[in-house]
Design an enzyme around this catalytic site. Structure first.
Site, short mmCIF file in Angstrom:
data_model
loop_
_atom_site.label_atom_id
_atom_site.label_comp_id
_atom_site.label_asym_id
_atom_site.label_seq_id
_atom_site.Cartn_x
_atom_site.Cartn_y
_atom_site.Cartn_z
CB SER A 146 -0.83 -0.01 1.30
OG SER A 146 -1.65 1.16 1.40
CE1 TYR A 160 -4.22 -2.15 5.19
CE2 TYR A 160 -3.48 0.00 4.42
CZ TYR A 160 -3.68 -1.10 4.22
OH TYR A 160 -4.22 -1.51 2.65
#
Length: 251
Positions: A146, A160
């Protein structure tokens, strides 16, 4: 007629979003696909049907990627179709939005387990079955990281982001470890993509609220991420390993 078998690629988190788009895209390129999913059985079935309609073999397998036994079961089911040649380690979630100080410990643990431990376990198993030194036929692993890995995602989900930074480190290290074994390892790092991950974190409107951050001025679509993953899996990327390919609209 060529006797070369079709590639067999396992896609975790394959029932929705980027995983679903990737599984169908790969099917269109001639890959047999195994669609790993955790809870969305009907959606996984729809992905399988779409892949089969393109003339390839496809099955859905329920598995918890954070559970070693689940990962083994997933790869065992894939092996029934033939030698696994590709892994797309895509399963992930954010689960919560907010400052780390306000994020429950159980949520932190769940996010780390799925987004990092799950990728580690799937990549480990893929290395065992693909490595030519261990009797495999070689292949390619693509992890789904990501843009958060380098942006940090403050006030949203730094845990995250930390997990995804771990995925990048895994990708680079494992690429070097498997370079002589006929296995390439790369990552795709999407930015803001229109998937259900935002609603899953309890904020369905987040994407439209923060899309102004993206230099290209819009969110990406899963179908725009899938070809990047497919390229890294394919022969055109034969000299590419240890790379993190950002597909994030300039973010």
């Amino acid at each position: 007629m060529s006797s070369t078998p079709r590639p067999l690629t396992l896609v975790t988190g394959g029932s929705q979003g980027i995983g679903a788009a990737t599984a169908v895209h790969l099917a269109g390129l001639g890959h047999d696909v195994v669609v790993g999913y955790h809870s969305s059985a009907s959606e996984a079935g729809a992905v399988v049907a779409a892949a089969q309609a393109l003339g390839v073999r496809a099955v859905a397998v329920r598995a918890d990627v954070a559970d070693p036994a689940g990962v083994d079961a997933l790869f065992d089911a894939a092996a029934e179709l033939g030698p696994v040649t590709g892994l797309v380690a895509n399963a992930g979630l954010t689960a919560h939005l907010g400052d780390l100080a306000d994020t429950p410990v159980e949520v932190v643990r769940q996010v780390l387990d799925v987004n990092l431990l799950g990728v580690v376990l799937c990549a480990r198993r893929a290395a065992q079955v693909m490595s030519r030194r261990r009797g495999g036929v070689g292949g390619a692993i693509v992890t789904v990281s990501s843009g958060a890995a380098t942006l940090g995602s403050p006030h949203e989900y730094v845990h995250y982001a930390a997990a995804k930074a771990g995925v990048d480190a895994l990708t680079m290290g494992l690429a070097k470890e498997l370079a002589d074994d006929g296995v390439r390892v790369n990552a795709v790092a999407p930015g803001l993509v229109r998937t259900g991950i935002h609603a899953g974190a309890g904020d369905a409107g987040r994407l439209d609220r923060v899309v102004a951050r993206v230099p290209m001025g819009r969110a990406g679509e899963p179908d725009e991420i899938a070809p990047a993953i497919a390229w890294l899996l394919g022969p055109e990327a034969s000299y590419c390993t240890g790379a993190v390919l950002r597909v994030a609209g300039g973010l």
